[in-house]
Design a protein around this motif. Sequence first.
Motif, short mmCIF file in Angstrom:
data_model
loop_
_atom_site.label_atom_id
_atom_site.label_comp_id
_atom_site.label_asym_id
_atom_site.label_seq_id
_atom_site.Cartn_x
_atom_site.Cartn_y
_atom_site.Cartn_z
N ARG A 28 0.64 -1.13 0.00
CA ARG A 28 0.18 -0.73 -0.07
C ARG A 28 0.63 1.36 0.17
O ARG A 28 1.40 1.30 0.90
CB ARG A 28 -0.78 -0.49 1.73
CG ARG A 28 -1.58 -1.34 1.19
CD ARG A 28 -3.25 -1.19 0.71
NE ARG A 28 -3.46 -0.54 0.25
CZ ARG A 28 -4.12 -1.06 -1.10
NH1 ARG A 28 -4.26 -2.32 -1.13
NH2 ARG A 28 -5.21 -0.35 -1.67
N ARG A 29 0.48 2.20 -0.92
CA ARG A 29 1.46 3.27 -0.95
C ARG A 29 0.81 4.78 -0.17
O ARG A 29 1.11 5.64 -0.06
CB ARG A 29 0.69 3.61 -2.12
CG ARG A 29 1.82 5.19 -2.51
CD ARG A 29 1.48 6.43 -4.10
NE ARG A 29 2.02 4.90 -5.19
CZ ARG A 29 2.44 5.01 -5.77
NH1 ARG A 29 4.23 5.53 -5.62
NH2 ARG A 29 3.30 3.67 -6.45
N ASN A 30 -0.66 4.55 0.12
CA ASN A 30 -1.23 5.33 0.70
C ASN A 30 -2.26 4.61 2.14
O ASN A 30 -2.61 3.87 2.03
CB ASN A 30 -2.21 6.36 0.24
CG ASN A 30 -1.37 6.34 -0.91
OD1 ASN A 30 -0.59 7.46 -1.15
ND2 ASN A 30 -2.40 6.99 -2.05
N PRO A 31 -2.65 5.45 2.79
CA PRO A 31 -3.29 5.48 4.44
C PRO A 31 -4.98 4.24 3.81
O PRO A 31 -5.24 5.04 2.22
CB PRO A 31 -3.63 5.97 5.42
CG PRO A 31 -2.36 7.19 5.49
CD PRO A 31 -1.87 6.94 3.36
N GLU A 34 -0.60 2.48 5.23
CA GLU A 34 0.68 2.60 3.89
C GLU A 34 1.85 2.16 4.55
O GLU A 34 2.15 1.52 5.68
CB GLU A 34 0.62 3.54 4.42
CG GLU A 34 1.75 4.63 3.23
CD GLU A 34 2.54 6.35 4.11
OE1 GLU A 34 2.77 6.35 3.18
OE2 GLU A 34 1.37 7.12 4.70
N GLU A 61 -3.75 -0.90 -9.61
CA GLU A 61 -2.96 -1.38 -8.93
C GLU A 61 -1.31 -2.58 -8.90
O GLU A 61 -0.88 -2.33 -9.05
CB GLU A 61 -2.96 -2.42 -7.82
CG GLU A 61 -4.27 -0.90 -6.67
CD GLU A 61 -4.68 -1.03 -5.30
OE1 GLU A 61 -4.28 -2.74 -5.05
OE2 GLU A 61 -5.06 -0.57 -5.20
N ASP A 103 -2.10 3.45 -6.20
CA ASP A 103 -2.35 3.21 -4.79
C ASP A 103 -0.86 2.29 -4.40
O ASP A 103 -0.66 1.94 -3.64
CB ASP A 103 -3.46 2.67 -4.45
CG ASP A 103 -4.76 4.09 -4.52
OD1 ASP A 103 -4.72 5.15 -4.07
OD2 ASP A 103 -6.06 4.03 -3.95
N SER A 105 3.10 0.47 -3.93
CA SER A 105 4.19 1.28 -4.26
C SER A 105 5.13 -0.07 -5.08
O SER A 105 5.95 -0.49 -4.83
CB SER A 105 5.32 1.30 -3.23
OG SER A 105 4.70 1.13 -2.04
#
Length: 137
Positions: A28-31, A34, A61, A103, A105
């Motif tokens: 996950r790139r974001n909350p 994350e 994704e 979203d 990484s």
Amino acid sequence: MTAISEPRIRCVGAIAYDTNGRLLLVRRRNPPGEGLWSLPGGRVEPGETDETALMREVREETGLSVTVGALIGTVLRPAPQGAYEIHDYACQVRSGSLMAGDDASDARWADAAILATLPLVEMLHATLAAWGRLPRR
């Protein structure tokens, strides 16, 4: 007296494997979550079906196109204003090249040994184990 239920945010997740039985995961790139590894997926937008949302989220994704199969299970996770109601479906990869996008990484296929070393979102390993959906190798 009536119970007041917390608002629920409908989400979907993909449980997909490659031909070697490895599980598809994204970092996950974001909350929320994350930096942690999870199943690809996300929110169902207004007017979308679970199937349409899941095909969109997986493509965004991971770069992969999937066919959505049976509902495997549903989990609730805390959200800032209520709860995420996540419906996880079996998926079959049809095409594409695995690459992180949107979203995510990072994206990868994980066998059982790799899965055991990754920082996962809360309860992912236990939930997949309870559903009999851990990587096959």
